[in-house]
Design a protein around this motif. Structure first.
Motif, PDB file in Angstrom:
ATOM      1  N   SER A   1      11.043  25.237  41.157  1.00 40.08           N
ATOM      2  CA  SER A   1      11.853  26.402  41.488  1.00 40.08           C
ATOM      3  C   SER A   1      13.310  26.005  41.608  1.00 40.08           C
ATOM      4  O   SER A   1      13.647  24.829  41.802  1.00 40.08           O
TER       5      SER A   1
ATOM      6  N   ASP B   1      16.257  26.581  44.079  1.00 35.95           N
ATOM      7  CA  ASP B   1      16.405  26.998  45.473  1.00 35.95           C
ATOM      8  C   ASP B   1      17.875  27.108  45.859  1.00 35.95           C
ATOM      9  O   ASP B   1      18.683  26.230  45.537  1.00 35.95           O
TER      10      ASP B   1
ATOM     11  N   ILE C   1      16.683  31.274  49.171  1.00 34.03           N
ATOM     12  CA  ILE C   1      16.186  32.134  48.099  1.00 34.03           C
ATOM     13  C   ILE C   1      15.688  31.234  46.976  1.00 34.03           C
ATOM     14  O   ILE C   1      16.416  30.359  46.508  1.00 34.03           O
ATOM     15  N   SER C   2      14.428  31.410  46.563  1.00 38.36           N
ATOM     16  CA  SER C   2      13.816  30.568  45.541  1.00 38.36           C
ATOM     17  C   SER C   2      13.486  31.391  44.307  1.00 38.36           C
ATOM     18  O   SER C   2      12.951  32.501  44.418  1.00 38.36           O
ATOM     19  N   PHE C   3      13.792  30.816  43.145  1.00 41.58           N
ATOM     20  CA  PHE C   3      13.481  31.443  41.861  1.00 41.58           C
ATOM     21  C   PHE C   3      12.566  30.504  41.084  1.00 41.58           C
ATOM     22  O   PHE C   3      12.937  29.363  40.813  1.00 41.58           O
TER      23      PHE C   3
ATOM     24  N   LYS D   1       4.825  36.763  42.439  1.00 42.26           N
ATOM     25  CA  LYS D   1       6.243  37.050  42.306  1.00 42.26           C
ATOM     26  C   LYS D   1       7.001  35.827  41.778  1.00 42.26           C
ATOM     27  O   LYS D   1       6.567  34.694  41.987  1.00 42.26           O
ATOM     28  N   SER D   2       8.114  36.075  41.144  1.00 45.84           N
ATOM     29  CA  SER D   2       8.954  34.992  40.638  1.00 45.84           C
ATOM     30  C   SER D   2      10.085  34.647  41.594  1.00 45.84           C
ATOM     31  O   SER D   2      10.918  33.797  41.284  1.00 45.84           O
ATOM     32  N   GLN D   3      10.141  35.323  42.739  1.00 43.52           N
ATOM     33  CA  GLN D   3      11.195  35.075  43.716  1.00 43.52           C
ATOM     34  C   GLN D   3      10.603  35.104  45.110  1.00 43.52           C
ATOM     35  O   GLN D   3       9.683  35.872  45.391  1.00 43.52           O
TER      36      GLN D   3
END
Length: 199
Positions: A97, A99, A123-125, A147-149
């Motif tokens: 991810s 971050d 916030i992580s993607f 989810k992707s986030q």
């Protein structure tokens, strides 16, 4: 006369030092470290244990008057292992991810050596979804789409020694990673990081 000159010198030094503490400063550096992550579910429908991952990236610090704002950006590899209670299926999960921690903190100490306390959201993607924790958990059932986030809250302590930075933090997952009515899953982790101030 000598006493007057000495008093003036002390006054000028004190004002200069106080002004330096109040003026905003900017720092930029690099950082790498390890994390120990595990999944959490509301009803503990699987047994989980921590596995070791990594993080690498950049940090910046804008501060003054004893407080600072520290945004960071990392590529993070998070790993976990779970044994699902139904059928005792073991799944090892690895994903990557991007971050973005946004930290507020205070620095305790003067000069090149000081301690820090910091807290803020992360916030992580997800950037490696094909081989992610989410896809692999789907193989053992009781999971839906993911989810992707995600959003987490992190906090910890650190120390500054000259240009070196060291941190110990705990990150508590706030977001339910699942969607479409699947059972809730959240990710928690400890991180140990070593950084270096470039300027």
């Amino acid at each position: 006369m000598k006493k007057t000159l000495l008093s003036i010198c002390i006054l000028i030094s004190t004002v200069t030092f106080a002004s330096a503490q109040l003026l905003p400063t900017f720092q930029l550096g690099i950082k790498g470290g390890l994390n120990f992550s595990s999944l959490k579910t509301d009803d503990n429908w699987f047994d989980k244990s921590s596995r070791t991952g990594y993080q690498a990236g950049l940090w910046a610090r804008i501060g003054g008057a004893g407080f600072h704002f520290q945004p960071e950006l990392y590529v993070t590899g998070k790993n976990a292992k779970a044994t699902v209670n139904e059928g005792d299926a073991e799944v090892k999960m690895d994903f990557t991810s991007l971050d973005l921690p946004l930290l507020l903190g205070t620095r305790i100490g003067l000069g090149p050596i000081a301690a820090r306390v910091q807290v803020g959201p992360v916030i992580s993607f997800l950037i490696d979804k094909d081989n992610s924790i989410f896809d692999r958990l789907g193989d053992v059932g009781r999971t839906g789409s993911y989810k992707s986030q995600a959003i987490a809250l992190t906090g910890g302590v650190g120390v500054d020694i000259m240009r070196l930075r060291a941190d110990l933090r705990y990150e508590h997952g706030l977001s339910n990673l699942t969607k479409d009515g699947a059972e809730s899953q959240k990710l928690n982790l400890w991180t140990i990081g070593i950084g270096y101030r470039l300027f």
